[in-house]
Write an enzyme that holds these catalytic residues in place. Structure first.
Site, PDB file in Angstrom:
ATOM      1  N   ALA A 123      36.776  55.196  50.142  1.00  0.00           N
ATOM      2  CA  ALA A 123      37.561  54.230  50.908  1.00  0.00           C
ATOM      3  C   ALA A 123      36.652  53.373  51.777  1.00  0.00           C
ATOM      4  O   ALA A 123      36.329  53.739  52.916  1.00  0.00           O
ATOM      5  CB  ALA A 123      38.605  54.960  51.756  1.00  0.00           C
ATOM      6  N   GLU A 126      38.577  46.873  52.851  1.00  0.00           N
ATOM      7  CA  GLU A 126      39.713  46.667  53.754  1.00  0.00           C
ATOM      8  C   GLU A 126      40.319  45.290  53.513  1.00  0.00           C
ATOM      9  O   GLU A 126      39.725  44.459  52.823  1.00  0.00           O
ATOM     10  CB  GLU A 126      39.246  46.772  55.217  1.00  0.00           C
ATOM     11  CG  GLU A 126      38.702  48.132  55.593  1.00  0.00           C
ATOM     12  CD  GLU A 126      38.296  48.234  57.047  1.00  0.00           C
ATOM     13  OE1 GLU A 126      37.836  49.304  57.452  1.00  0.00           O
ATOM     14  OE2 GLU A 126      38.462  47.234  57.786  1.00  0.00           O
ATOM     15  N   PRO A 127      41.501  45.021  54.092  1.00  0.00           N
ATOM     16  CA  PRO A 127      42.103  43.698  53.925  1.00  0.00           C
ATOM     17  C   PRO A 127      41.178  42.557  54.348  1.00  0.00           C
ATOM     18  O   PRO A 127      41.216  41.477  53.762  1.00  0.00           O
ATOM     19  CB  PRO A 127      43.357  43.770  54.813  1.00  0.00           C
ATOM     20  CG  PRO A 127      43.732  45.217  54.818  1.00  0.00           C
ATOM     21  CD  PRO A 127      42.418  45.954  54.783  1.00  0.00           C
ATOM     22  N   ALA A 129      37.708  43.096  54.827  1.00  0.00           N
ATOM     23  CA  ALA A 129      36.316  43.500  54.605  1.00  0.00           C
ATOM     24  C   ALA A 129      36.177  44.009  53.182  1.00  0.00           C
ATOM     25  O   ALA A 129      36.591  45.116  52.872  1.00  0.00           O
ATOM     26  CB  ALA A 129      35.893  44.577  55.598  1.00  0.00           C
ATOM     27  N   GLN A 337      38.449  35.308  20.296  1.00  0.00           N
ATOM     28  CA  GLN A 337      38.284  34.114  19.461  1.00  0.00           C
ATOM     29  C   GLN A 337      38.170  34.484  17.979  1.00  0.00           C
ATOM     30  O   GLN A 337      38.731  33.822  17.114  1.00  0.00           O
ATOM     31  CB  GLN A 337      37.037  33.338  19.910  1.00  0.00           C
ATOM     32  CG  GLN A 337      36.996  31.893  19.442  1.00  0.00           C
ATOM     33  CD  GLN A 337      38.031  31.033  20.158  1.00  0.00           C
ATOM     34  OE1 GLN A 337      38.638  31.458  21.135  1.00  0.00           O
ATOM     35  NE2 GLN A 337      38.252  29.832  19.649  1.00  0.00           N
ATOM     36  N   ILE A 338      37.454  35.562  17.697  1.00  0.00           N
ATOM     37  CA  ILE A 338      37.310  36.016  16.314  1.00  0.00           C
ATOM     38  C   ILE A 338      38.645  36.503  15.760  1.00  0.00           C
ATOM     39  O   ILE A 338      38.997  36.221  14.610  1.00  0.00           O
ATOM     40  CB  ILE A 338      36.231  37.119  16.230  1.00  0.00           C
ATOM     41  CG1 ILE A 338      34.844  36.513  16.489  1.00  0.00           C
ATOM     42  CG2 ILE A 338      36.259  37.818  14.866  1.00  0.00           C
ATOM     43  CD1 ILE A 338      33.745  37.539  16.706  1.00  0.00           C
ATOM     44  N   GLY A 341      44.759  34.054  16.659  1.00  0.00           N
ATOM     45  CA  GLY A 341      46.074  34.285  17.249  1.00  0.00           C
ATOM     46  C   GLY A 341      46.383  35.752  17.419  1.00  0.00           C
ATOM     47  O   GLY A 341      47.057  36.155  18.373  1.00  0.00           O
ATOM     48  N   GLU A 364      32.765  47.439  42.934  1.00  0.00           N
ATOM     49  CA  GLU A 364      31.393  47.918  43.234  1.00  0.00           C
ATOM     50  C   GLU A 364      30.439  46.744  43.466  1.00  0.00           C
ATOM     51  O   GLU A 364      29.264  46.803  43.142  1.00  0.00           O
ATOM     52  CB  GLU A 364      30.889  48.846  42.125  1.00  0.00           C
ATOM     53  CG  GLU A 364      31.849  49.989  41.851  1.00  0.00           C
ATOM     54  CD  GLU A 364      31.182  51.336  41.738  1.00  0.00           C
ATOM     55  OE1 GLU A 364      29.999  51.452  42.100  1.00  0.00           O
ATOM     56  OE2 GLU A 364      31.863  52.268  41.297  1.00  0.00           O
TER      57      GLU A 364
END
Length: 384
Positions: A123, A126-127, A129, A337-338, A341, A364
């Protein structure tokens, strides 16, 4: 460093079979239910996957860094949720205790983590940080033989399942920045600790994150990692150096899986009377992906060996994390892409991987933070 090549080969082979026979067939179920089946978790415990890198004296396998990244190349070739569930014990959730914990802290928690009985979580974010970890606002105020924690942590991996949290908190307002941060082990059942709702993410279904909230959460002073205040940021950075090499190997493993799937599709899919693998523009995308995967493997193995030899690999770990995670997303884009669709519909796993791997460039340390670390190291040492 490979301690015993025969043992390492057996470990990689058994893990590869488990991935192909158990995990890959369960990928779609995990994506649909957002849960890892309980029977698979039990199998992971039996295989010792929760303790891959934890010290042998505490019930783990004690893998070296090179051994760990080689395992990561395999683990990355299936849904990231499986790796994430065991990853915090082997990585950021357990490393702080291994690196800087007291003997008592190691004895109390590591055996249960190695057995999979206890899930660890890290942990830090933070919001307000994230990349600027030194600006965190969660506080830990000494009160006799206790510390009182207040604050909120955000996007914490495995928080809904964790039994313990390695928590970074500010123990000094006088010391600004990173020097006033300390690291604590906080048990999940501690009064004053609560969890937010599970985050709804773009991808990585089955890998859960949520807020961790501390409201006058009292923990014994003995839970201070290492028993020393003010070194928590250093602990976090040491943990992240190792974690970045681990994530690099996972991203490279995912790129291998996507390239293999794209290659198989290109050999089967026919247009203009022949497999699309015969077309040079398709071959170019396949070749670029192979070359970049090979480059990432070389970087990661070199940095891992250097770390095992005792070198400071902070900048090299950032190089590996930056290159491999960016590379992985390029491979994902080429693979879609290969597939054409078909790559945009959920019937094929490449659509899921395309969303899953995008997170590698964020956690990370974002790609931009890795660039800053690399550049500062160049400027500081005036050497390449």
């Amino acid at each position: 460093m490979i301690r015993d090549q025969e043992t390492q080969t057996l470990l990689e082979d058994s893990l590869r079979r488990f991935i192909n026979e158990v995990l890959v067939p369960a990928e779609e179920q995990v994506a649909e239910t957002d849960q890892i089946p309980a029977e698979i978790i039990e199998q992971m415990k039996e295989l010792g996957l929760f303790g891959l890198t934890l010290p042998e004296e505490y019930g783990g396998l004690g893998l070296t860094m090179e051994e760990e990244v080689r395992i990561g190349f395999e683990l990355g070739q299936t849904s990231p949720a499986f790796r994430s569930f065991i990853g915090t014990n082997n990585g950021i959730g357990g490393s702080g205790i291994i690196i800087d914990g007291t003997p008592e802290q190691k004895e109390k928690y590591l055996p249960r983590m190695a057995a999979g009985e206890l899930i660890g979580s890290f942990a830090l974010t933070e919001p307000e940080a994230g990349s600027d970890a030194g600006s965190l606002r969660t506080t830990a105020v000494r009160d006799g033989d206790f510390y009182v924690l207040n604050g909120t942590k955000r996007y914490i991996t495995n928080a809904p399942h964790a039994g313990i949290f390695t928590v970074m908190a500010r123990t000094s307002n006088e010391i600004k920045g990173a020097g006033g941060i300390s690291a604590f082990i906080v048990e999940a059942n501690t009064p004053g600790l609560s969890l937010g709702k599970i985050d709804k993410k773009m991808g990585q279904k089955g890998a859960h994150t949520c807020d961790v909230i501390f409201e006058n959460c009292r923990i014994p002073a003995s839970q201070l990692i290492g028993g020393v205040e003010g070194v928590g940021f250093k602990t976090a950075m040491k943990v992240l150096d190792k974690g970045r090499l681990h994530i690099s190997s996972i991203a490279t493993g995912a790129a291998k899986r996507m390239l293999r799937d794209a290659l198989n599709y290109a050999k089967d899919r026919k247009q203009f009377g022949q497999p699309i693998a015969n077309f040079q523009l398709i071959q170019g995308m396949l070749a670029d992906s192979k070359a970049e995967i090979y480059a990432a493997e070389c970087m990661i193995l070199d940095a891992a060996r250097r770390r095992d030899a005792g070198e400071n690999v902070s900048a090299l770990a950032s190089c590996a994390k930056y290159f491999s995670t960016e590379m992985c997303c390029r491979v994902a884009d080429r693979a879609v892409q290969i597939f054409g669709g078909a790559g945009y519909v959920s019937e094929y796993g490449i659509e899921r991987f395309y969303r899953d791997v995008r997170l590698f460039r964020l956690y990370e340390g974002t790609s931009q933070i890795q660039q800053v670390i690399i550049a500062k190291d160049l400027i500081r040492n005036d050497s390449i």
